[in-house]
Structures are given as structure tokens and as C-alpha cells.
Motif scaffolding. Structure first.
Motif, PDB file in Angstrom:
ATOM      1  N   SER A 137       7.611 -72.079 -19.945  1.00 35.25           N
ATOM      2  CA  SER A 137       8.547 -73.206 -19.909  1.00 35.25           C
ATOM      3  C   SER A 137       9.456 -73.199 -21.127  1.00 35.25           C
ATOM      4  CB  SER A 137       7.766 -74.522 -19.880  1.00 35.25           C
ATOM      5  OG  SER A 137       7.152 -74.736 -21.132  1.00 35.25           O
ATOM      6  N   GLY A 138      10.525 -73.981 -21.025  1.00 37.73           N
ATOM      7  CA  GLY A 138      11.439 -74.095 -22.148  1.00 37.73           C
ATOM      8  C   GLY A 138      10.767 -74.709 -23.364  1.00 37.73           C
ATOM      9  N   ALA A 139      10.009 -75.767 -23.127  1.00 39.77           N
ATOM     10  CA  ALA A 139       9.345 -76.445 -24.245  1.00 39.77           C
ATOM     11  C   ALA A 139       8.408 -75.491 -24.993  1.00 39.77           C
ATOM     12  CB  ALA A 139       8.568 -77.661 -23.740  1.00 39.77           C
ATOM     13  N   GLU A 140       7.748 -74.619 -24.267  1.00 40.20           N
ATOM     14  CA  GLU A 140       6.882 -73.623 -24.922  1.00 40.20           C
ATOM     15  C   GLU A 140       7.690 -72.681 -25.806  1.00 40.20           C
ATOM     16  OE1 GLU A 140       3.260 -71.925 -22.373  1.00 40.20           O
ATOM     17  OE2 GLU A 140       5.144 -71.991 -21.306  1.00 40.20           O
ATOM     18  N   GLY A 154      15.625 -70.112 -21.440  1.00 38.84           N
ATOM     19  CA  GLY A 154      14.709 -70.507 -20.356  1.00 38.84           C
ATOM     20  C   GLY A 154      15.539 -70.742 -19.114  1.00 38.84           C
ATOM     21  N   LYS A 155      15.131 -71.695 -18.304  1.00 44.43           N
ATOM     22  CA  LYS A 155      15.878 -72.102 -17.118  1.00 44.43           C
ATOM     23  C   LYS A 155      16.468 -70.921 -16.321  1.00 44.43           C
ATOM     24  CE  LYS A 155      16.287 -76.929 -18.093  1.00 44.43           C
ATOM     25  NZ  LYS A 155      16.423 -77.601 -19.377  1.00 44.43           N
ATOM     26  N   ALA A 156      17.760 -70.652 -16.428  1.00 49.54           N
ATOM     27  CA  ALA A 156      18.396 -69.626 -15.589  1.00 49.54           C
ATOM     28  C   ALA A 156      17.889 -68.210 -15.868  1.00 49.54           C
ATOM     29  CB  ALA A 156      19.913 -69.665 -15.766  1.00 49.54           C
ATOM     30  N   ASN A 180      19.014 -85.086 -29.683  1.00 48.37           N
ATOM     31  CA  ASN A 180      18.612 -83.770 -29.158  1.00 48.37           C
ATOM     32  C   ASN A 180      17.742 -83.892 -27.917  1.00 48.37           C
ATOM     33  OD1 ASN A 180      15.569 -83.370 -29.626  1.00 48.37           O
ATOM     34  ND2 ASN A 180      16.230 -84.084 -31.655  1.00 48.37           N
ATOM     35  N   PHE A 181      17.687 -82.798 -27.162  1.00 47.71           N
ATOM     36  CA  PHE A 181      16.630 -82.640 -26.157  1.00 47.71           C
ATOM     37  C   PHE A 181      16.098 -81.223 -26.237  1.00 47.71           C
ATOM     38  CE2 PHE A 181      14.658 -81.442 -22.212  1.00 47.71           C
ATOM     39  CZ  PHE A 181      13.791 -82.505 -22.005  1.00 47.71           C
ATOM     40  N   HIS A 182      14.792 -81.103 -26.537  1.00 44.33           N
ATOM     41  CA  HIS A 182      14.193 -79.774 -26.635  1.00 44.33           C
ATOM     42  C   HIS A 182      12.920 -79.642 -25.798  1.00 44.33           C
ATOM     43  CE1 HIS A 182      17.011 -78.545 -29.787  1.00 44.33           C
ATOM     44  NE2 HIS A 182      16.758 -79.668 -30.428  1.00 44.33           N
ATOM     45  N   GLY A 183      12.592 -80.672 -25.006  1.00 41.58           N
ATOM     46  CA  GLY A 183      11.396 -80.559 -24.167  1.00 41.58           C
ATOM     47  C   GLY A 183      10.425 -81.701 -24.413  1.00 41.58           C
ATOM     48  N   PHE A 221      19.362 -71.661 -32.181  1.00 45.87           N
ATOM     49  CA  PHE A 221      20.134 -72.294 -31.115  1.00 45.87           C
ATOM     50  C   PHE A 221      19.266 -72.433 -29.876  1.00 45.87           C
ATOM     51  CE2 PHE A 221      24.297 -70.342 -32.929  1.00 45.87           C
ATOM     52  CZ  PHE A 221      24.451 -71.429 -33.769  1.00 45.87           C
ATOM     53  N   ASP A 222      19.094 -73.661 -29.430  1.00 42.38           N
ATOM     54  CA  ASP A 222      18.413 -73.897 -28.156  1.00 42.38           C
ATOM     55  C   ASP A 222      19.456 -73.761 -27.048  1.00 42.38           C
ATOM     56  OD1 ASP A 222      17.249 -74.834 -25.837  1.00 42.38           O
ATOM     57  OD2 ASP A 222      16.249 -76.542 -26.786  1.00 42.38           O
ATOM     58  N   GLU A 223      19.439 -72.599 -26.398  1.00 39.75           N
ATOM     59  CA  GLU A 223      20.397 -72.317 -25.310  1.00 39.75           C
ATOM     60  C   GLU A 223      19.681 -72.329 -23.956  1.00 39.75           C
ATOM     61  OE1 GLU A 223      23.840 -71.235 -25.205  1.00 39.75           O
ATOM     62  OE2 GLU A 223      24.311 -70.610 -27.268  1.00 39.75           O
ATOM     63  N   ILE A 224      18.601 -73.075 -23.880  1.00 35.53           N
ATOM     64  CA  ILE A 224      17.834 -73.112 -22.631  1.00 35.53           C
ATOM     65  C   ILE A 224      18.707 -73.587 -21.468  1.00 35.53           C
ATOM     66  CG2 ILE A 224      15.939 -74.332 -21.460  1.00 35.53           C
ATOM     67  CD1 ILE A 224      14.423 -74.184 -24.196  1.00 35.53           C
ATOM     68  N   GLN A 225      19.531 -74.588 -21.736  1.00 41.83           N
ATOM     69  CA  GLN A 225      20.394 -75.103 -20.674  1.00 41.83           C
ATOM     70  C   GLN A 225      21.817 -74.541 -20.738  1.00 41.83           C
ATOM     71  OE1 GLN A 225      21.635 -79.414 -18.672  1.00 41.83           O
ATOM     72  NE2 GLN A 225      19.827 -79.248 -19.901  1.00 41.83           N
ATOM     73  N   THR A 226      22.310 -74.308 -21.946  1.00 37.03           N
ATOM     74  CA  THR A 226      23.712 -73.902 -22.096  1.00 37.03           C
ATOM     75  C   THR A 226      23.900 -72.394 -21.995  1.00 37.03           C
ATOM     76  OG1 THR A 226      23.388 -73.855 -24.491  1.00 37.03           O
ATOM     77  CG2 THR A 226      24.344 -75.863 -23.570  1.00 37.03           C
TER      78      THR A 226
HETATM   79  C1  LIG Z   1      15.317 -78.116 -20.214  1.00 35.49           C
HETATM   80  C2  LIG Z   1      15.427 -77.959 -21.664  1.00 35.49           C
HETATM   81  C3  LIG Z   1      14.299 -77.741 -22.468  1.00 35.49           C
HETATM   82  C4  LIG Z   1      12.891 -77.781 -21.939  1.00 35.49           C
HETATM   83  O1  LIG Z   1      12.653 -76.856 -20.928  1.00 35.49           O
HETATM   84  P1  LIG Z   1      11.392 -77.075 -19.951  1.00 35.49           P
HETATM   85  O2  LIG Z   1      11.371 -75.826 -19.129  1.00 35.49           O
HETATM   86  O3  LIG Z   1      11.694 -78.299 -19.143  1.00 35.49           O
HETATM   87  O4  LIG Z   1      10.198 -77.240 -20.805  1.00 35.49           O
HETATM   88  C5  LIG Z   1      14.504 -77.526 -23.824  1.00 35.49           C
HETATM   89  N1  LIG Z   1      15.732 -77.544 -24.359  1.00 35.49           N
HETATM   90  C6  LIG Z   1      16.841 -77.752 -23.618  1.00 35.49           C
HETATM   91  C7  LIG Z   1      18.182 -77.744 -24.267  1.00 35.49           C
HETATM   92  C8  LIG Z   1      16.730 -78.002 -22.244  1.00 35.49           C
HETATM   93  O5  LIG Z   1      17.814 -78.250 -21.525  1.00 35.49           O
END
Ligand SMILES: *Cc1c(COP(=O)(O)O)cnc(C)c1O
Length: 426
Positions: free
Chosen positions: A128-131, A278-280, A163-166, A248-253
Motif C-alpha cells: 500500500s501507499g501508506a506502507e 503507489g496507486k497507478a 498533507n495526506f500520506h495515508g 516527494f510523495d508522488e503516490i497520487q501525482t
Molecule cells: C493514496 C495516498 C497515500 C496512501 O496510499 P494507500 O495505498 O491508500 O495507503 C499516500 N500518499 C498520497 C499522496 C496518496 O494520495
């Protein structure tokens, strides 16, 4: 068949009864079951999706909707992309999980392709992203103690307000949203907050014990907030001067969402020490995340320091490798830039008393509504009635983030509905 029948039946004849009943179930039954047996940690729109392809999803009633959220950008490649599906099925036939106790023939190639894409030396795969964010935090702290020389247990990581990081316990410890943290304490210490986009505040917050600055190049969950031009580059300069890692948290961007491979590339001169993805990375087929960095940082890990049973498994690696190839070979980054520009231009022509601002990069777009509009949720509900699926973020913002494979015609279809809802709703 009515929903109240289910509880009695399922207690006596589970699991076979559920299979039989599934054929007759409609939206309300699914919702009632979910509400009764699932924790209520989400507030979804009341549509029950059964199948999906590309940008379209179909619900259990036979209705078809355009997906304008893409599972928060996890299905950037479009739902059930045939190439990623093929890679997943092929690998599932061969081998799905070895654990890292043994090596597998997908992980090495995933490392090579991912690190080349990022221009970095090493990667550490998670699920997961949070991990992955947790992994970045652990990496930065370990680097701080073993390379930078910070006294034990004194490491500080600077994060941004909004912020949002999980959602893990450590990650919510550095959220600035009280709702994320309330009654989940005691929280993890060692995090320092600065306003997003404020270089001077960052510089002031750095101490000899600061090991890293963790930041989203665009705060997507925070309401699609784009920092001032030059922010990431200047922040990076200050961090480097102080021997502080830039994460840089690029999980979404990341991976094309904003019209560049990585959103930080919009800011000339910006450069991460660590990228969190993560994600994509899996095109929505499977949870795959990773921290990508250089050997100076990820090199701190020795056997036993960190791990995950599923992290780096061959199924995940095969899926992620194909997901990355699809982004590159289908030119989804360029497509995101072009389509995003087109759609934002069109959105600017909408004359609605509710809209405060339209902003975004590529196909990550936020429509901020005025406070008196009564919140974005009711607009998302109305768009759902028009067969367009969007989700509000941070109360007053509607986020548009369709799969990057979307066509101009599909965007026009969506635009007509957005225009109608924003201009006619009272
Ligand atoms: C979604 C997201 C996370 C967390 O990812 P999960 O897979 O839901 O744990 C972390 N950082 C950002 C910027 C996100 O958009």
C-alpha cells in the motif's frame, strides 16, 4: 428478495446461500449488507459497481457511468487494461508469491525498470501507499542516525500542513487533520509542521536533528493545491544545504497523472532524494508501492531491518512492470497534459455562481466551490445522477481525475454534464 432475509439465511447456510442470492441482489441490498457488516469508515456514493473497462463502469442495475476519479488515480491506465490483465494472468499461472526468503525472476527486472524510470539507483517494494510512506520515514530516520549522525531517537521529519500520506498510526501522527487522529493516540513523535508552499517556514523549522522534508508536489487530497512556482526547487536547495533529505510523495501525482511523469518535474530544478510511489504503479490490479532512492539512503538497510511478506512478490512485479510499460508506450503522460489542458480550458468557460476557482495540472483537476455553495458532496451526488462519477475532497472541492486513456469525445460528454450541474443547481 429482501435484505432482511439475509441475516437469518446466512447464519444457517453460509456460504452457499450468498452465491444464490447474489443473482437477485440489487443496489439497496448490497448497501444494506455493507452497512450492517462492514465498518463505516467510508461515505461512498451509492452506486454498486459490477464491472468496468477503460473509463466506463457498470453498476448492478445495468447503468453505465464515466469514472472521473480513477480510484484516486490508481487506475490511470483505465479499468481492466487488457495488457496488464494479460501480464497478471500469465504470471498468476506461473508463480504468485515466493516471499523475500527466496528470489524470484520478476523482482530484479522490476527494480531495473523502476529505478531507470525514476533516475535513481535503488528501490524498496511494498504494497500500500501508506506502507511506502512508512518505509520512507524509516529510511530517513536510519539514514539520519547512521549517516548524518543525529543522536539516537532525536530525528525530526518536517511535513506540511494539509498533507495526506495515508492512514497507519505513524502516518496519521503527522496529519494536520484532527479527524484523522482523534482517539488513535498515543501518536508517533518526531514530526514538525510547516505551512505548504512556504520556503521561509521550512528553513526556520530545520534543526541539526532534521533528517528529511516530506512533501506532496501537489496536495491532491488537500484540495488539489498547487504550490507557488519554484517552491520544490527552493525547498530542495535549502534541504541540501542543511543535509536534509527531500522526499516527494508522488503516490497520487506520479506516473503521468499531472502531465509529467512525476509532478515535481513541473518545477524546474526540483530533485528528490526519495520518491514514494503507489496507486497507478499497478494500474489498479494489485496493491504495489515502492520507495525509490539512491544507495546512500536505501543502502542503510541490512537483512532483518525491514520487510513485507507480499512486498516485491512476482505477481506484483509482473503487474507493475506492465503497468509502467503501458504508461510509456501509450504515451499517457503526454495524453494527460494535452487532455488536461483541453478540459481545464473548457471548464473555465462555465458560468456558475458556485465556482470559486478551477485549477490543476494534467488530468488532476480541482473545482473549488464557494463556501456558500453548500459543499461539494451534493454536486457529486448530482453528477452521479448524470452518470458521471466524481468525489469531493476537503468539503468544497470537486476533484476530476479520469483515467488517462480518456478521449476528447469522452471529455466533451463529461463536460456537458459538469456544465449542466454547475450552472443549473441552485
Ligand atoms: C493514496 C495516498 C497515500 C496512501 O496510499 P494507500 O495505498 O491508500 O495507503 C499516500 N500518499 C498520497 C499522496 C496518496 O494520495
Amino acid at each position: 428478495m429482501r435484505a432482511q432475509d439475509f441475516s437469518t439465511v446466512s447464519q444457517t447456510t453460509f456460504p452457499s446461500a450468498a452465491h444464490i442470492m447474489e443473482k437477485f441482489m440489487k443496489t439497496q441490498e448490497y448497501i444494506q449488507l455493507e452497512e450492517r457488516h462492514g465498518a463505516h469508515n467510508y461515505h461512498p456514493l451509492d452506486i454498486v459497481i459490477q464491472r468496468a473497462e477503460g473509463v466506463w463502469v457498470h453498476d448492478v442495475e445495468g447503468n453505465k457511468y464515466l469514472d472521473f476519479l480513477s480510484a484516486y488515480s490508481a487506475v490511470s491506465q483505465g479499468h481492466c487494461h487488457p495488457r496488464i490483465y494479460q501480464a497478471m494472468v500469465e504470471q498468476a499461472k506461473k508463480c504468485t508469491l515466493t516471499s523475500r526468503a527466496f528470489r524470484n525472476d520478476q523482482l530484479a527486472l522490476f527494480y531495473k525498470e523502476l529505478t531507470e524510470l525514476c533516475g535513481m539507483e535503488m528501490a524498496l517494494p511494498m504494497n500500500s501507499g501508506a506502507e511506502a510512506v512508512e518505509t520512507a520515514v524509516k529510511t530517513a530516520r536510519k539514514w539520519g542516525y547512521e549517516v548524518k549522525g543525529v543522536p539516537d531517537n532525536k530525528a525530526e521529519i518536517i511535513v506540511c500542513n494539509g498533507n495526506f500520506h495515508g492512514r497507519t498510526t505513524t502516518v496519521i501522527s503527522f496529519s494536520s487533520d484532527p479527524e484523522y487522529k482523534k482517539h488513535f493516540g498515543p501518536l508517533t513523535p518526531g514530526f514538525v509542521f510547516v505551512p505548504y508552499g512556504d520556503v521561509a517556514a521550512l528553513e526556520k523549522a530545520i534543526t541539526p536533528n532534521t533528517v528529511a522534508f516530506l512533501v506532496e508536489p501537489i496536495q491532491a487530497e488537500g484540495g488539489v493545491l498547487i504550490p507557488p512556482a519554484g517552491y520544490l526547487a527552493k525547498a530542495g536547495e535549502i534541504c541540501r544545504k542543511n543535509n536534509v533529505l527531500v522526499m516527494f510523495d508522488e503516490i497520487q501525482t506520479g506516473l503521468g497523472r499531472t502531465g509529467k511523469m512525476f509532478a515535481y518535474q513541473h518545477d524546474t530544478g526540483a530533485k528528490p532524494d526519495m520518491l514514494i510511489l503507489g496507486k497507478a504503479l499497478s494500474g489498479g490490479f494489485y496493491p504495489v508501492s515502492a520507495v525509490v532512492a539512491n544507495s546512500e539512503t536505501l543502502g542503510v538497510f541490512q537483512p532483518g531491518h525491514h520487510g513485507s511478506t507480499f512486498g516485491g512478490n512476482p505477481l506484483a512485479c509482473a503487474v507493475a512492470r506492465e503497468a509502467l510499460r503501458v504508461i510509456i508506450e501509450e504515451k499517457l503522460v503526454e495524453r494527460s497534459a494535452e487532455m488536461g489542458h483541453y478540459f481545464r480550458e473548457r471548464l473555465q468557460t462555465i458560468k456558475s455562481k458556485h465556482v470559486k476557482e478551477v485549477r490543476g495540472r494534467g488530468l488532476l483537476i480541482g473545482v473549488e466551490l464557494k463556501p456558500e455553495a453548500g459543499g461539494a458532496r451534493r454536486f457529486c451526488e448530482a453528477l452521479k445522477e448524470e452518470k458521471l462519477l466524481c468525489k469531493e475532497t476537503h468539503e468544497h472541492v470537486i476533484r476530476f481525475a479520469p483515467p488517462l486513456v480518456i478521449t476528447r469525445e469522452e471529455l466533451d460528454w463529461a463536460f456537458d454534464r459538469v456544465k449542466k450541474v454547475l450552472e443549473t443547481m441552485t
